[in-house]
Design a protein around this motif. Structure first.
Motif, PDB file in Angstrom:
ATOM      1  N   VAL A   1      -4.927  70.340  21.535  1.00 50.39           N
ATOM      2  CA  VAL A   1      -5.707  71.375  20.806  1.00 50.39           C
ATOM      3  C   VAL A   1      -5.321  72.168  19.930  1.00 50.39           C
ATOM      4  N   GLY A   2      -5.670  72.446  18.858  1.00 53.41           N
ATOM      5  CA  GLY A   2      -5.116  73.420  17.960  1.00 53.41           C
ATOM      6  C   GLY A   2      -4.055  72.678  16.937  1.00 53.41           C
ATOM      7  N   ILE A   3      -3.791  71.443  16.935  1.00 51.99           N
ATOM      8  CA  ILE A   3      -3.113  70.830  15.777  1.00 51.99           C
ATOM      9  C   ILE A   3      -3.719  69.582  15.123  1.00 51.99           C
TER      10      ILE A   3
ATOM     11  N   GLU B   1       5.917  66.436  23.446  1.00 53.92           N
ATOM     12  CA  GLU B   1       5.137  67.857  23.963  1.00 53.92           C
ATOM     13  C   GLU B   1       5.807  68.950  22.906  1.00 53.92           C
ATOM     14  N   PHE B   2       7.164  68.993  22.927  1.00 52.72           N
ATOM     15  CA  PHE B   2       7.876  69.963  22.000  1.00 52.72           C
ATOM     16  C   PHE B   2       7.210  70.105  20.813  1.00 52.72           C
ATOM     17  N   GLY B   3       7.231  69.066  20.109  1.00 51.17           N
ATOM     18  CA  GLY B   3       6.412  69.060  18.624  1.00 51.17           C
ATOM     19  C   GLY B   3       5.336  69.328  18.534  1.00 51.17           C
ATOM     20  N   LYS B   4       4.316  69.107  19.574  1.00 55.09           N
ATOM     21  CA  LYS B   4       3.008  69.613  19.538  1.00 55.09           C
ATOM     22  C   LYS B   4       3.084  71.137  19.611  1.00 55.09           C
ATOM     23  N   THR B   5       3.873  71.681  20.527  1.00 57.81           N
ATOM     24  CA  THR B   5       3.838  73.145  21.025  1.00 57.81           C
ATOM     25  C   THR B   5       4.242  73.785  19.522  1.00 57.81           C
ATOM     26  N   PHE B   6       5.223  73.342  18.894  1.00 56.27           N
ATOM     27  CA  PHE B   6       5.757  73.715  17.719  1.00 56.27           C
ATOM     28  C   PHE B   6       4.777  73.889  16.667  1.00 56.27           C
ATOM     29  N   PHE B   7       3.975  73.016  16.548  1.00 57.46           N
ATOM     30  CA  PHE B   7       2.858  72.866  15.471  1.00 57.46           C
ATOM     31  C   PHE B   7       1.650  73.845  15.874  1.00 57.46           C
ATOM     32  N   GLN B   8       1.516  73.757  17.223  1.00 57.51           N
ATOM     33  CA  GLN B   8       0.341  74.954  17.694  1.00 57.51           C
ATOM     34  C   GLN B   8       0.643  76.294  17.419  1.00 57.51           C
TER      35      GLN B   8
END
Length: 356
Positions: A11-13, A338-345
């Motif tokens: 969610v959010g990306i 997961e780190f990449g998704k958190t970064f984009f979020q």
């Protein structure tokens, strides 16, 4: 606590950002695992020199001796088949400067005598297959999981299992023709310009469905693996977050969850992996000698044959090498993703705040 921690990571990306995160993970995973496979292949080649590889008898996984006409290369994410014809294109893999006494000795001597770059031999063709397959797989999984959460209004553990199975099924179906075409190109020494001709000849000879040869055993191994992997990953990640009183999974939580779930899934699906390897070698044999190649057996018949020749243990051959590769590969892949998704979020949140 579970409700706070459960919001979908996707969610959010955007899907494009999910693709970038998964593509980065695939590249990093391949960079890490490729040296392990290079060393494994060189150690195998030492026992069966390449100059004798075609006529020599070898035992790939403890079954009855079989004639080597190709060898398998795995980067932890996918298996790749290399067909060697008259030694062309494969001498770099098998040319050992000296005798290796073990894995560590092979790492040291390859680096000393051939340069550190030799540990990443074969990386480009690995990335050509691994990156698109991983991008399709992980992005599809996130999209399906979020869709099923929204559509059913449930956050049950069956949703990751179902989404993982469907995502892997789609990725295998899309990538399977590319894998087969690349195998044909290698076996016939074709250039990339002749790719269109290769596709046309394959379709004209056996029809469009021939591009999906080997799809069945691949699905039987990868789909259960994916379902078990995501099911266990979500369970382990939730449990670790509760134990550490975390609202969101950290890098180490994702890393540990990926390693544990990958190991469990790898062990439970190992018999299908053995069958997949057998089928790939049969495919390589048919590409080198299409006239003399026997008709591929069904997955069930192959399992029966392996069990009859090597016992039940034969269906679980290669346990340690598979776990050693799959566990770190899954851990690196999922934690990077997961780190990449958190970064984009966080990036998207900052952009929205600046736009207010």
């Amino acid at each position: 606590m579970a409700e706070k921690m459960s919001p979908s990571p996707g969610v959010g990306i955007t899907p494009l950002q999910q693709m970038l995160a998964s593509g980065t993970g695939a590249i990093l995973t391949s960079l890490f695992v490729t040296p392990l496979d290079v060393v494994k292949i060189r150690l195998q080649a030492q026992r069966t020199p390449f100059s004798k590889a075609l006529p020599a008898q070898a035992v790939p996984w403890g079954a009855q001796p079989a004639t080597w006409k190709c060898f398998l290369y795995c980067n932890g994410l996918m298996d790749h088949l290399y067909v060697c014809q008259n030694g062309n294109g494969c001498t770099a893999w098998y040319k050992a400067p000296t005798h290796f006494t073990g894995t560590l000795d092979a790492f040291v001597k390859i680096t000393r005598y051939e340069g550190i770059r030799s540990l990443w031999s074969g990386l480009p063709p690995t990335l050509v297959m691994a990156v698109p397959a991983t991008v399709i797989y992980f992005t599809t999984y996130d999209q399906l999981r979020d869709y099923l959460h929204t559509r059913t209004g449930s956050r049950g553990h069956h949703i990751p299992l179902l989404a993982g199975a469907l995502a892997r099924l789609g990725a295998v179906t899309v990538i399977s023709p590319l894998e087969l075409i690349r195998t044909k190109m290698q076996s016939r020494q074709l250039s990339y310009r002749e790719l269109g001709v290769c596709i046309q000849s394959a379709v004209a000879q056996d029809g469009w469905l021939s591009l999906w040869r080997g799809w069945g055993p691949t699905v039987l191994r990868d789909v259960p693996f994916s379902a078990l992997y995501w099911f266990n990953y979500e369970l382990v990640r939730t449990w670790l977050c509760r134990q550490a009183w975390l609202e969101e999974a950290t890098f180490m939580v994702s890393f540990t969850s990926g390693a544990i779930s990958g190991t469990v899934a790898a062990v439970l699906t190992l018999p299908f992996d053995v069958v997949k390897t057998q089928r790939q070698i049969e495919l390589g044999d048919s590409e080198v000698h299409p006239v003399s190649a026997s008709k591929p057996s069904s997955t069930w018949l192959l399992m029966q044959r392996i069990r009859a020749e090597s016992g039940t243990r034969g269906l679980f051959a290669g346990f340690l090498p598979r776990v050693i590769k799959v566990a770190p590969a899954c851990a690196i892949m999922i934690s990077t993703y997961e780190f990449g998704k958190t970064f984009f979020q966080k990036l998207n949140q900052e952009r929205r705040l600046r736009g207010l």
